[in-house]
Design a protein around this motif. Structure first.
Motif, PDB file in Angstrom:
ATOM      1  N   GLU A 507     -34.390 -57.359   7.515  1.00 50.86           N
ATOM      2  CA  GLU A 507     -33.978 -58.631   8.141  1.00 50.86           C
ATOM      3  C   GLU A 507     -32.799 -58.415   9.081  1.00 50.86           C
ATOM      4  O   GLU A 507     -32.761 -58.954  10.184  1.00 50.86           O
ATOM      5  CB  GLU A 507     -33.568 -59.646   7.067  1.00 50.86           C
ATOM      6  CG  GLU A 507     -34.726 -60.179   6.270  1.00 50.86           C
ATOM      7  CD  GLU A 507     -34.256 -60.923   5.019  1.00 50.86           C
ATOM      8  OE1 GLU A 507     -33.174 -61.529   5.046  1.00 50.86           O
ATOM      9  OE2 GLU A 507     -34.977 -60.883   4.010  1.00 50.86           O
ATOM     10  N   TYR A 528     -38.881 -64.265  15.680  1.00 50.89           N
ATOM     11  CA  TYR A 528     -38.470 -65.227  14.639  1.00 50.89           C
ATOM     12  C   TYR A 528     -39.580 -65.398  13.609  1.00 50.89           C
ATOM     13  O   TYR A 528     -39.323 -65.601  12.429  1.00 50.89           O
ATOM     14  CB  TYR A 528     -38.062 -66.580  15.249  1.00 50.89           C
ATOM     15  CG  TYR A 528     -36.614 -66.581  15.707  1.00 50.89           C
ATOM     16  CD1 TYR A 528     -35.585 -66.409  14.777  1.00 50.89           C
ATOM     17  CD2 TYR A 528     -36.269 -66.724  17.048  1.00 50.89           C
ATOM     18  CE1 TYR A 528     -34.258 -66.380  15.175  1.00 50.89           C
ATOM     19  CE2 TYR A 528     -34.946 -66.696  17.451  1.00 50.89           C
ATOM     20  CZ  TYR A 528     -33.940 -66.527  16.523  1.00 50.89           C
ATOM     21  OH  TYR A 528     -32.624 -66.489  16.911  1.00 50.89           O
ATOM     22  N   TRP A 529     -40.812 -65.282  14.072  1.00 48.46           N
ATOM     23  CA  TRP A 529     -41.908 -65.341  13.101  1.00 48.46           C
ATOM     24  C   TRP A 529     -41.831 -64.139  12.153  1.00 48.46           C
ATOM     25  O   TRP A 529     -41.932 -64.287  10.940  1.00 48.46           O
ATOM     26  CB  TRP A 529     -43.275 -65.336  13.809  1.00 48.46           C
ATOM     27  CG  TRP A 529     -44.357 -65.313  12.775  1.00 48.46           C
ATOM     28  CD1 TRP A 529     -44.879 -66.388  12.126  1.00 48.46           C
ATOM     29  CD2 TRP A 529     -44.971 -64.153  12.206  1.00 48.46           C
ATOM     30  NE1 TRP A 529     -45.779 -65.979  11.181  1.00 48.46           N
ATOM     31  CE2 TRP A 529     -45.867 -64.606  11.209  1.00 48.46           C
ATOM     32  CE3 TRP A 529     -44.853 -62.790  12.437  1.00 48.46           C
ATOM     33  CZ2 TRP A 529     -46.638 -63.740  10.440  1.00 48.46           C
ATOM     34  CZ3 TRP A 529     -45.622 -61.917  11.665  1.00 48.46           C
ATOM     35  CH2 TRP A 529     -46.514 -62.400  10.686  1.00 48.46           C
ATOM     36  N   GLN A 532     -39.162 -64.633   9.575  1.00 48.25           N
ATOM     37  CA  GLN A 532     -39.518 -65.519   8.447  1.00 48.25           C
ATOM     38  C   GLN A 532     -40.539 -64.851   7.531  1.00 48.25           C
ATOM     39  O   GLN A 532     -40.543 -65.074   6.336  1.00 48.25           O
ATOM     40  CB  GLN A 532     -39.942 -66.904   8.950  1.00 48.25           C
ATOM     41  CG  GLN A 532     -41.273 -66.991   9.688  1.00 48.25           C
ATOM     42  CD  GLN A 532     -42.450 -67.091   8.739  1.00 48.25           C
ATOM     43  OE1 GLN A 532     -42.355 -67.695   7.678  1.00 48.25           O
ATOM     44  NE2 GLN A 532     -43.570 -66.480   9.124  1.00 48.25           N
ATOM     45  N   SER A 536     -39.795 -64.477   3.678  1.00 49.42           N
ATOM     46  CA  SER A 536     -40.668 -65.040   2.640  1.00 49.42           C
ATOM     47  C   SER A 536     -41.063 -63.943   1.654  1.00 49.42           C
ATOM     48  O   SER A 536     -41.193 -64.203   0.455  1.00 49.42           O
ATOM     49  CB  SER A 536     -41.891 -65.729   3.253  1.00 49.42           C
ATOM     50  OG  SER A 536     -42.648 -64.787   3.954  1.00 49.42           O
ATOM     51  N   THR A 584     -32.661 -69.715   5.724  1.00 47.58           N
ATOM     52  CA  THR A 584     -32.889 -68.819   6.857  1.00 47.58           C
ATOM     53  C   THR A 584     -34.346 -68.858   7.286  1.00 47.58           C
ATOM     54  O   THR A 584     -34.674 -68.887   8.471  1.00 47.58           O
ATOM     55  CB  THR A 584     -32.504 -67.373   6.466  1.00 47.58           C
ATOM     56  OG1 THR A 584     -31.251 -67.406   5.792  1.00 47.58           O
ATOM     57  CG2 THR A 584     -32.379 -66.486   7.674  1.00 47.58           C
ATOM     58  N   LEU A 585     -35.207 -68.890   6.270  1.00 47.84           N
ATOM     59  CA  LEU A 585     -36.640 -68.925   6.547  1.00 47.84           C
ATOM     60  C   LEU A 585     -37.005 -70.172   7.367  1.00 47.84           C
ATOM     61  O   LEU A 585     -37.695 -70.091   8.383  1.00 47.84           O
ATOM     62  CB  LEU A 585     -37.413 -68.906   5.230  1.00 47.84           C
ATOM     63  CG  LEU A 585     -38.941 -68.889   5.349  1.00 47.84           C
ATOM     64  CD1 LEU A 585     -39.504 -67.915   4.338  1.00 47.84           C
ATOM     65  CD2 LEU A 585     -39.566 -70.238   5.137  1.00 47.84           C
ATOM     66  N   SER A 586     -36.515 -71.335   6.917  1.00 49.93           N
ATOM     67  CA  SER A 586     -36.863 -72.576   7.625  1.00 49.93           C
ATOM     68  C   SER A 586     -36.393 -72.531   9.071  1.00 49.93           C
ATOM     69  O   SER A 586     -37.105 -72.936   9.987  1.00 49.93           O
ATOM     70  CB  SER A 586     -36.227 -73.772   6.930  1.00 49.93           C
ATOM     71  OG  SER A 586     -36.612 -73.833   5.600  1.00 49.93           O
ATOM     72  N   ALA A 588     -35.759 -69.890  10.929  1.00 53.75           N
ATOM     73  CA  ALA A 588     -36.522 -68.911  11.703  1.00 53.75           C
ATOM     74  C   ALA A 588     -37.902 -69.466  12.034  1.00 53.75           C
ATOM     75  O   ALA A 588     -38.399 -69.334  13.162  1.00 53.75           O
ATOM     76  CB  ALA A 588     -36.660 -67.620  10.913  1.00 53.75           C
ATOM     77  N   ASP A 589     -38.509 -70.144  11.040  1.00 51.92           N
ATOM     78  CA  ASP A 589     -39.829 -70.718  11.246  1.00 51.92           C
ATOM     79  C   ASP A 589     -39.768 -71.789  12.337  1.00 51.92           C
ATOM     80  O   ASP A 589     -40.616 -71.832  13.239  1.00 51.92           O
ATOM     81  CB  ASP A 589     -40.306 -71.316   9.920  1.00 51.92           C
ATOM     82  CG  ASP A 589     -41.767 -71.674   9.963  1.00 51.92           C
ATOM     83  OD1 ASP A 589     -42.537 -70.860  10.515  1.00 51.92           O
ATOM     84  OD2 ASP A 589     -42.128 -72.761   9.477  1.00 51.92           O
ATOM     85  N   SER A 681     -39.693 -77.926  10.116  1.00 54.29           N
ATOM     86  CA  SER A 681     -38.935 -76.772   9.626  1.00 54.29           C
ATOM     87  C   SER A 681     -37.453 -76.899   9.931  1.00 54.29           C
ATOM     88  O   SER A 681     -36.609 -76.591   9.092  1.00 54.29           O
ATOM     89  CB  SER A 681     -39.449 -75.485  10.266  1.00 54.29           C
ATOM     90  OG  SER A 681     -40.764 -75.277   9.883  1.00 54.29           O
TER      91      SER A 681
END
Lengths: 769, 98
Positions: A507, A528-529, A532, A536, A584-586, A588-589, A681
């Motif tokens: 990451e 960014y995909w 994420q 995940s 962070t995931l949200s 980036a998504d 997101s």
């Protein structure tokens, strides 16, 4: 007076005679020179050379032409620092021994400070401090005793002119000694030569052999003299006092010793208190430009061509010095150990601030993290790894029980556990240490080294699996049954630990890519995909660890208070790590969807035209290169990637790959669906980051670095809010556009990572036309 | 001198310590690595030697109280590393005998 006509200058002919002068001032006798007989071969040599054919070389068989290219050409003014133009003299006319006004002394001190800071900023000494004729006189020829490091050298010191012989000399000597400590500190740690710092001393010695006490003594003497001066104004006197005191404190602050504790903090604090007085009195100084000369380079041992003097303004130098002292003082906060995760957070938070702390400070931090086989001067590296294992994967685990390591009976299973754990830690130690070290490098190197390090961790994860399997019989682990396949599931704690760290490094590599503006605009959505996707994976992994830890807890019939505390600590780590990762995931998504939206409507410049030898697939493979040889998680194939991110790049005809160009209304409708996803997101991201920001310092593992970490989280939140605004602006504009081309109503402007709210979160500017 | 003899002569000098004097009164001492027909000389691990400056001579003369004495001064020197001395500037070449 001696008769000038009788003067002979020794030249080395057949009988070279380097002898000591009567007064003992002898130039350094270099190893290249040996007393011996030399034979004149001028005629023989030139006749032989001219008999060679054009292009013919007589050369040593091991000497390559490649090397020859690097040779300095003598008499070429651009290459030969010793070349004198016609009429030019080797030495400057400046008289080092002339009387100095107090104003001039202040001026020289401030100029020296500028050069010192330039050196700290990565410029060579030959272009900075070593241009000072005063320093040159003190350091060359090399003084054998501190008493010899004088401006007047061979002459009998005159009692007058104390401004020069006492005040400026004390200032210069303490400056040089400070540089010596700085040089020693940096040389002992990892840094990049000529990139972070130039360590070359040009065969000069920075008073290394002299005791710092003697230097302090000299400053005190100078201070004593200055403070009793009655013939100069109080402002001038105070300005001199402040400068001398600062040198004394700064010297103590950087003093090089092997003791790692916070006893140097008060010196940094004292420097910080004095510094503001400097710019208030710098106007008093009279610059003495003539006392600095680039000609000194002619006498420095140098394998490089002559280079100009570095110019750093006083304001810049002052700012550098302030930051240096502030960072120096703050660095010691690291010594308050609160677990490995906290330590890692500290270094990240400390190093991520802009501008990044200077190379000296980064080396100081490395020394504190690990030197003399101790971590933070207080624990062994083994203890650090054990503690980190307990925190992340194995709270209160029998395998990590410290008493295991004391068992000496080979029939005792604990003996075998300890032996295997020791072996594992020996394998992991360097790699774990490398993470901390790497975080202290400059930002570009940080990313680059991580790309290598992550491969090591991939191997470590693999090795750890073997250790896990072996250790299983000692820990009485009972497997979980997989609900679907009724397969046995084992905890694999050591390899879980390695996997966790590996994922985190992956990451970081992607996020540092954003910070360093590595990616093209059209790649941002995809990266960014991928970010994420990595996160995940890490969340799933954290949840897996949590499942096994929970199960182990339930198997302990009556847990002691210590065990309870250990499990609590581990759960608090896992839960917060999951929360932070989800946030962070949200984000980036959301950004991935937002950039897809821009690309879909062709609002950002994208490679619509064919680049020669470049296809989206090639570019994707290039970006994934650091990860391609990592076994887990696998890099998605380009086809998977392209399908998953729904990044249907319009081609140059705007036909989106199909034969017929779709209707604008259809394009707009698809775009608004993407925008919808982005909005969901990003709204979630905002909520989650809010929750992250509310965690206390202990949970968030930011003790000691709370202020920096909170600032960073606040910036992420600002970036997130900004992204939300971008989405709603885009939504409104798209509604207005109806079935028209969105490019007629919307304008997107890219923002450099450093100019946004947070360098890891690139949110473009958007405006309705 | 024919080419073979010349080559042989020069090859024997390879890796010997040469003292190459230039027309600006400097001298370079280093290991002889390469030369060509223009007498360009490449020296490795070389040091530059320079006669004392006017001011140094003056200072030394002043420091000497006996007016008839001969004043001795050292040449100043510094390390340079790998250098090429163009043939056109060379005034004298010496070889140090081991």
């Amino acid at each position: 007076m001696a008769d000038m006509s009788k003067l002979t200058i020794r030249e080395i002919h057949s009988k070279p005679a380097f002898e000591k002068d009567d007064d003992g001032s002898v130039a350094d006798q270099h190893p290249a020179w040996r007393p011996g007989v030399a034979r004149d071969i001028t005629t023989g040599f030139s006749t032989a050379a001219s008999a060679l054919t054009t292009g013919q070389l007589v050369k040593d068989e091991f000497f390559t032409l490649f090397e020859a290219v690097g040779a300095l050409e003598i008499m070429d003014p651009k290459m030969d620092s010793g070349h004198l133009r016609s009429g030019e003299t080797l030495e400057d006319d400046y008289d080092v021994l002339r009387e100095l006004l107090p104003e001039e002394v202040i001026g020289i001190m401030d100029q020296l400070l500028c050069f010192e800071m330039a050196w700290h900023a990565g410029h060579p000494l030959s272009q900075s401090l070593f241009t000072s004729l005063y320093l040159d006189r003190l350091l060359w020829p090399e003084p054998k005793m501190l008493e010899e490091a004088r401006f007047d050298r061979s002459k009998v010191p005159k009692p007058e002119n104390k401004m020069l012989h006492l005040v400026l000399r004390a200032y210069c000597l303490s400056l040089v000694k400070t540089c010596d400590f700085v040089h020693q500190r940096i040389s002992k740690e990892h840094y990049y030569e000529e990139e972070d710092f130039v360590s070359n001393l040009y065969h000069r010695n920075l008073l290394t052999q002299f005791d710092v006490v003697e230097i302090h003594h000299m400053i005190n003497e100078a201070l004593n003299y200055v403070s009793k001066l009655t013939n100069i104004s109080i402002t001038l006197r105070d300005a001199l006092v402040v400068r001398l005191e600062l040198r004394s404190y700064f010297l103590s602050a950087v003093q090089f010793d092997e003791i790692i504790d916070d006893h140097r903090v008060p010196w940094w604090e004292r420097c910080l208190r004095l510094i503001p007085a400097l710019p208030k009195t710098t106007y008093l100084g009279m610059r003495v430009e003539a006392s600095f000369s680039i000609k000194i380079q002619r006498r420095l041992a140098s394998t490089v061509p002559p280079r100009p003097m570095v110019n750093m303004s006083f304001d810049e130098a002052f700012e550098q010095l302030t930051k240096l002292c502030q960072n120096g003082k703050d660095a010691y906060r690291i010594l308050d150990y609160r677990g490995g995760a906290n330590l890692m957070r500290f270094i990240w938070a400390y190093q991520s601030r802009t501008p990044q702390p200077s190379v000296y400070i980064r080396c100081l931090m490395q020394a504190m993290v690990f030197s003399e086989m101790r971590v933070l001067g207080m624990m062994s590296f083994k203890e650090l790894i054990l503690d980190n294992l307990r925190e992340i994967v194995m709270p209160a685990d029998v395998l990590l029980d410290s008493s295991n390591f004391d068992v000496e009976a080979p029939q005792d299973p604990r003996f075998h556990v300890a032996k295997r754990m020791d072996d594992f830690m020996a394998t992991a130690a360097d790699r774990f240490l490398d993470i901390f070290r790497t975080l202290c490098m400059n930002r570009s190197r940080l990313r680059r080294i991580l790309c290598h390090l992550v491969l090591e961790w991939d191997n470590l994860q693999f090795d750890a699996e073997n250790f896990d399997t072996e250790l299983r019989k000692y820990s009485n682990e009972a497997p979980l049954k997989d609900a679907n396949s009724s397969e046995d599931l084992w905890a694999f704690p050591l390899s879980s630990w390695a996997y966790y760290h590996k994922l985190q490094q992956m990451e970081w590599i992607v996020q540092m890519g954003f910070e360093l503006d590595v990616y093209q605009i059209d790649e941002l959505g995809g990266m960014y995909w991928y970010l994420q996707y990595l996160i995940s994976t890490r969340i799933q992994h954290l949840e897996r660890i949590r499942t096994f830890t929970t199960r182990r807890l339930t198997r302990i019939s009556e847990s002691t208070l210590e065990e309870k505390a250990a499990f609590r600590r581990s759960f608090s780590f896992l839960d917060f790590a999951i929360l932070e990762a989800s946030a962070t995931l949200s984000f980036a998504d959301g950004l991935s969807c937002l950039f897809s939206f821009f690309a879909h409507l062709r609002l950002v410049p994208a490679p619509y035209h064919d680049r020669p030898y470049s296809t989206p697939e090639f570019r994707y493979n290039l970006r994934m290169r650091p990860f391609i040889s990592i076994s887990l998680p696998e890099v998605p194939s380009y086809q998977q990637f392209a399908a998953l991110i729904s990044l249907r790049m319009p081609d140059k005809n705007g036909t989106y790959g199909s034969k017929v160009k779709p209707a604008q209304s259809e394009i707009n409708q698809q775009a608004s669906q993407m925008l919808e996803l982005a909005e969901q997101s990003l709204k979630a991201a905002r909520r989650e980051w809010e929750a992250v920001s509310k965690a206390n310092a202990e949970t968030a593992r930011c003790q000691g670095c709370e202020d920096w970490w909170r600032t960073s989280v606040k910036n992420v939140m600002r970036a997130c809010i900004n992204a939300n605004i971008v989405v709603s602006t885009a939504k409104k504009a798209l509604a207005n556009a109806g079935t028209g081309d969105a490019r007629d109503v919307l304008k997107v402007e890219m923002v450099e990572s450093a100019k946004g709210y947070h360098p890891w979160w690139i949110v473009p500017k958007i405006s309705a036309k | 001198m024919d080419n073979t003899k010349a080559t042989e002569y020069l090859e024997l000098l390879l890796n010997k310590k040469l003292r190459v004097h230039t027309n600006d009164r400097r001298m370079f001492i280093g290991d002889f690595k390469c030369t060509d027909n223009e007498c360009n000389v490449i020296l490795s691990q070389s040091y530059e030697y320079r006669p004392p400056t006017e001011s140094a001579i003056k200072a030394a003369t002043e420091a000497c109280h006996d007016p008839g004495a001969t004043v001795k001064l050292d040449m100043t020197s510094r390390f340079l590393g790998l250098i090429v001395v163009p043939g056109q500037h060379i005034t004298k070449i010496e070889v140090e005998d081991p």
